[in-house]
Design a protein around this motif. Structure first.
Motif, PDB file in Angstrom:
ATOM      1  N   HIS A  33       0.823  -1.216   0.000  1.00  0.00           N
ATOM      2  CA  HIS A  33       0.000   0.000   0.000  1.00  0.00           C
ATOM      3  C   HIS A  33       0.856   1.264   0.000  1.00  0.00           C
ATOM      4  N   GLY A  34       2.171   1.096  -0.175  1.00  0.00           N
ATOM      5  CA  GLY A  34       3.076   2.243  -0.214  1.00  0.00           C
ATOM      6  C   GLY A  34       3.658   2.656   1.121  1.00  0.00           C
ATOM      7  N   ILE A  35       3.452   1.871   2.165  1.00  0.00           N
ATOM      8  CA  ILE A  35       3.984   2.189   3.490  1.00  0.00           C
ATOM      9  C   ILE A  35       5.477   1.857   3.516  1.00  0.00           C
ATOM     10  N   VAL A  36       6.270   2.760   4.088  1.00  0.00           N
ATOM     11  CA  VAL A  36       7.707   2.535   4.240  1.00  0.00           C
ATOM     12  C   VAL A  36       8.120   2.864   5.677  1.00  0.00           C
ATOM     13  N   VAL A  37       9.251   2.314   6.094  1.00  0.00           N
ATOM     14  CA  VAL A  37       9.787   2.582   7.434  1.00  0.00           C
ATOM     15  C   VAL A  37      10.023   4.081   7.601  1.00  0.00           C
ATOM     16  N   ASN A  38       9.715   4.565   8.779  1.00  0.00           N
ATOM     17  CA  ASN A  38       9.840   5.974   9.189  1.00  0.00           C
ATOM     18  C   ASN A  38       8.745   6.885   8.652  1.00  0.00           C
ATOM     19  N   SER A  39       7.731   6.324   8.011  1.00  0.00           N
ATOM     20  CA  SER A  39       6.596   7.160   7.615  1.00  0.00           C
ATOM     21  C   SER A  39       5.906   7.667   8.870  1.00  0.00           C
ATOM     22  N   ALA A  40       5.464   8.912   8.844  1.00  0.00           N
ATOM     23  CA  ALA A  40       4.716   9.475   9.967  1.00  0.00           C
ATOM     24  C   ALA A  40       3.316   8.879   9.991  1.00  0.00           C
ATOM     25  N   VAL A  41       2.806   8.643  11.189  1.00  0.00           N
ATOM     26  CA  VAL A  41       1.446   8.144  11.369  1.00  0.00           C
ATOM     27  C   VAL A  41       0.680   9.234  12.108  1.00  0.00           C
ATOM     28  N   VAL A  42      -0.389   9.709  11.487  1.00  0.00           N
ATOM     29  CA  VAL A  42      -1.175  10.804  12.048  1.00  0.00           C
ATOM     30  C   VAL A  42      -2.652  10.435  12.060  1.00  0.00           C
ATOM     31  N   ASN A  43      -3.397  11.129  12.912  1.00  0.00           N
ATOM     32  CA  ASN A  43      -4.857  11.081  12.827  1.00  0.00           C
ATOM     33  C   ASN A  43      -5.355  12.514  12.909  1.00  0.00           C
TER      34      ASN A  43
END
Length: 155
Positions: A33-43
């Motif tokens: 799904h395009g997720i990579v290590v160190n991607s920020a996770v926000v809500n």
């Protein structure tokens, strides 16, 4: 809308270990799904954490309130910089964030909003981290702020 230059992938938490010392959880999106290590996770409330492991269809998130977490931050009002790291308040047993590496003349006060800085290149700047609840000076050389996280990261 405020961060339209970034590509978003919507995900749900599918697993967490409430007995784990580390505040990590698994989401239902991964490398496919395009997720990579160190991607920020926000809500919608602010910064949740960052991706620490990626698999084809899942990823592991390290919450900002985890003791292993470190985020470059800035106070919105005073522009004072520091590093936000997670921990557990020993009195309330609730997650909190400590903003460390403050200059002695830092002008932080309870109620100040703390946001992410793009200093390390991992997190987009301007994402809400939380609100200062207390400024502490332990001795003449160390000053830090306690921040209540904007996001509830408890499992």
């Amino acid at each position: 809308e405020e961060y339209s230059q970034y590509e978003y992938v919507h995900a749900r938490i599918i697993a967490s270990d409430p007995n784990s010392w580390f505040m990590e959880f698994t989401i239902n999106r991964g490398a496919n799904h395009g997720i990579v290590v160190n991607s920020a996770v926000v809500n919608e409330d602010g910064l949740v954490g960052r991706i620490i492991e990626v698999y084809p269809n899942t990823a592991k998130v390290l919450a900002i309130v985890d003791p292993q977490s470190a985020v470059p931050v800035v106070a919105q009002r005073s522009r004072d910089n520091g590093i936000a790291g997670g921990g557990i308040n020993p009195y309330s047993n609730q997650p909190e964030i400590r903003m460390s590496y403050l200059l002695n003349d830092a002008d932080l006060v309870p109620g100040d909003t703390i946001i992410s800085s793009s200093l390390m290149g991992i997190f987009p700047k301007g994402i809400i981290i939380g609100e200062v609840t207390e400024v502490v000076r332990e001795d003449s050389s160390e000053k830090y702020a306690i921040i209540t996280p904007a996001v509830d990261c408890t499992p």
